[in-house]
Design a protein around this motif. Sequence first.
Motif, short mmCIF file in Angstrom:
data_model
loop_
_atom_site.label_atom_id
_atom_site.label_comp_id
_atom_site.label_asym_id
_atom_site.label_seq_id
_atom_site.Cartn_x
_atom_site.Cartn_y
_atom_site.Cartn_z
N ASP A 16 50.09 45.81 23.66
CA ASP A 16 49.62 44.91 24.72
C ASP A 16 48.65 43.89 24.13
O ASP A 16 47.65 44.27 23.52
CB ASP A 16 48.92 45.73 25.81
CG ASP A 16 48.48 44.88 26.98
OD1 ASP A 16 49.33 44.15 27.53
OD2 ASP A 16 47.29 44.94 27.36
N VAL A 17 48.97 42.61 24.31
CA VAL A 17 48.14 41.51 23.81
C VAL A 17 47.65 40.71 25.01
O VAL A 17 48.44 40.34 25.88
CB VAL A 17 48.96 40.58 22.88
CG1 VAL A 17 48.10 39.41 22.41
CG2 VAL A 17 49.52 41.36 21.70
N LYS A 18 46.37 40.47 25.05
CA LYS A 18 45.81 39.60 26.08
C LYS A 18 45.08 38.45 25.40
O LYS A 18 44.18 38.66 24.60
CB LYS A 18 44.87 40.36 27.01
CG LYS A 18 45.63 41.31 27.90
CD LYS A 18 44.78 41.87 29.00
CE LYS A 18 45.67 42.75 29.86
NZ LYS A 18 44.92 43.73 30.60
N THR A 19 45.51 37.25 25.75
CA THR A 19 44.88 36.05 25.21
C THR A 19 43.82 35.59 26.21
O THR A 19 43.57 36.23 27.23
CB THR A 19 45.92 34.93 25.03
OG1 THR A 19 46.36 34.47 26.31
CG2 THR A 19 47.11 35.40 24.20
N VAL A 20 43.25 34.45 25.95
CA VAL A 20 42.25 33.88 26.86
C VAL A 20 42.84 33.72 28.26
O VAL A 20 42.13 33.83 29.25
CB VAL A 20 41.70 32.54 26.30
CG1 VAL A 20 42.78 31.47 26.23
CG2 VAL A 20 40.48 32.07 27.07
N VAL A 21 44.14 33.51 28.36
CA VAL A 21 44.79 33.34 29.66
C VAL A 21 44.79 34.63 30.46
O VAL A 21 44.54 34.62 31.67
CB VAL A 21 46.24 32.82 29.47
CG1 VAL A 21 46.99 32.79 30.78
CG2 VAL A 21 46.22 31.45 28.82
N GLY A 22 45.05 35.75 29.81
CA GLY A 22 45.18 37.00 30.53
C GLY A 22 43.97 37.91 30.49
O GLY A 22 43.89 38.88 31.25
N ALA A 23 43.01 37.62 29.64
CA ALA A 23 41.88 38.54 29.44
C ALA A 23 40.61 38.13 30.16
O ALA A 23 39.70 38.94 30.31
CB ALA A 23 41.58 38.66 27.95
N VAL A 24 40.52 36.87 30.59
CA VAL A 24 39.23 36.35 31.03
C VAL A 24 39.19 36.13 32.54
O VAL A 24 39.92 35.29 33.07
CB VAL A 24 38.91 35.03 30.29
CG1 VAL A 24 37.54 34.50 30.70
CG2 VAL A 24 38.96 35.24 28.78
N PRO A 25 38.31 36.88 33.23
CA PRO A 25 38.18 36.67 34.67
C PRO A 25 37.56 35.31 35.00
O PRO A 25 36.77 34.76 34.22
CB PRO A 25 37.25 37.79 35.12
CG PRO A 25 37.00 38.65 33.94
CD PRO A 25 37.46 37.94 32.73
N ARG A 26 37.90 34.78 36.13
CA ARG A 26 37.43 33.47 36.55
C ARG A 26 35.91 33.33 36.51
O ARG A 26 35.40 32.30 36.06
CB ARG A 26 37.94 33.12 37.94
CG ARG A 26 37.43 31.74 38.34
CD ARG A 26 38.20 31.03 39.36
NE ARG A 26 39.10 29.99 39.25
CZ ARG A 26 39.50 29.25 38.23
NH1 ARG A 26 39.06 29.46 37.06
NH2 ARG A 26 40.35 28.28 38.34
N PRO A 27 35.11 34.33 36.93
CA PRO A 27 33.65 34.15 36.86
C PRO A 27 33.13 33.89 35.44
O PRO A 27 32.13 33.21 35.27
CB PRO A 27 33.10 35.48 37.41
CG PRO A 27 34.16 35.97 38.32
CD PRO A 27 35.46 35.57 37.66
N VAL A 28 33.81 34.42 34.44
CA VAL A 28 33.40 34.18 33.05
C VAL A 28 33.67 32.72 32.70
O VAL A 28 32.80 32.02 32.18
CB VAL A 28 34.10 35.15 32.07
CG1 VAL A 28 33.76 34.80 30.63
CG2 VAL A 28 33.73 36.59 32.39
N ARG A 29 34.87 32.24 33.01
CA ARG A 29 35.21 30.83 32.73
C ARG A 29 34.27 29.90 33.49
O ARG A 29 33.76 28.93 32.93
CB ARG A 29 36.66 30.55 33.10
CG ARG A 29 37.64 31.20 32.16
CD ARG A 29 39.05 30.92 32.56
NE ARG A 29 39.37 31.80 33.67
CZ ARG A 29 40.42 31.69 34.45
NH1 ARG A 29 41.28 30.74 34.27
NH2 ARG A 29 40.62 32.55 35.41
N ASP A 30 34.05 30.19 34.76
CA ASP A 30 33.19 29.33 35.58
C ASP A 30 31.77 29.29 35.05
O ASP A 30 31.12 28.23 35.06
CB ASP A 30 33.19 29.81 37.03
CG ASP A 30 34.51 29.59 37.74
OD1 ASP A 30 35.38 28.86 37.20
OD2 ASP A 30 34.69 30.16 38.84
#
Length: 154
Positions: free
Chosen positions: A71-85
């Motif tokens: 299982d690979v998670k990139t920035v697209v699949g690993a990062v919840p919106r509150p972290v990006r925001d």
Amino acid sequence: MKVTMRVDGADVAAEIDRPGESLLATLRDRLGRTGSKNACEQGECGSCTVLLDGAPVCSCLVATAQCEGRDVKTVVGAVPRPVRDAFVQCGAVQCGFCTPGLLVSVADLLGRNGDPSDLDIREALAGNLCRCTGYEKIIDAVHTAAAGLAGEPR
């Protein structure tokens, strides 16, 4: 050689022609997943960080052949919106090149520790180099993200 793995929640297959091809090259060049950035190709900068079976790794150092069934998670699949925001809100994004790796590392940290100290943050991000922000805004963003995640149901 065909390698099947799960990337950001989707089952994918990649045809690689050499067993030593890096996961980073496969993600970017064969699967079109360009969120992880290619910078040093030596595992020194952290811009290519992904989660492999839940653990942060520099994808430039992992051979795709080692990822069969994983299982690979990139920035697209690993990062919840509150972290990006929080990164945007706190000005922790400058040129943006290191940002994907930082976001993945922060998501991993906050998944393990919902209220990290500055020292915890610095240790978790020790493998991620940023030339633009000076790190203080990044640390502020991690605290802001932690507060945002604390208010969300898990």
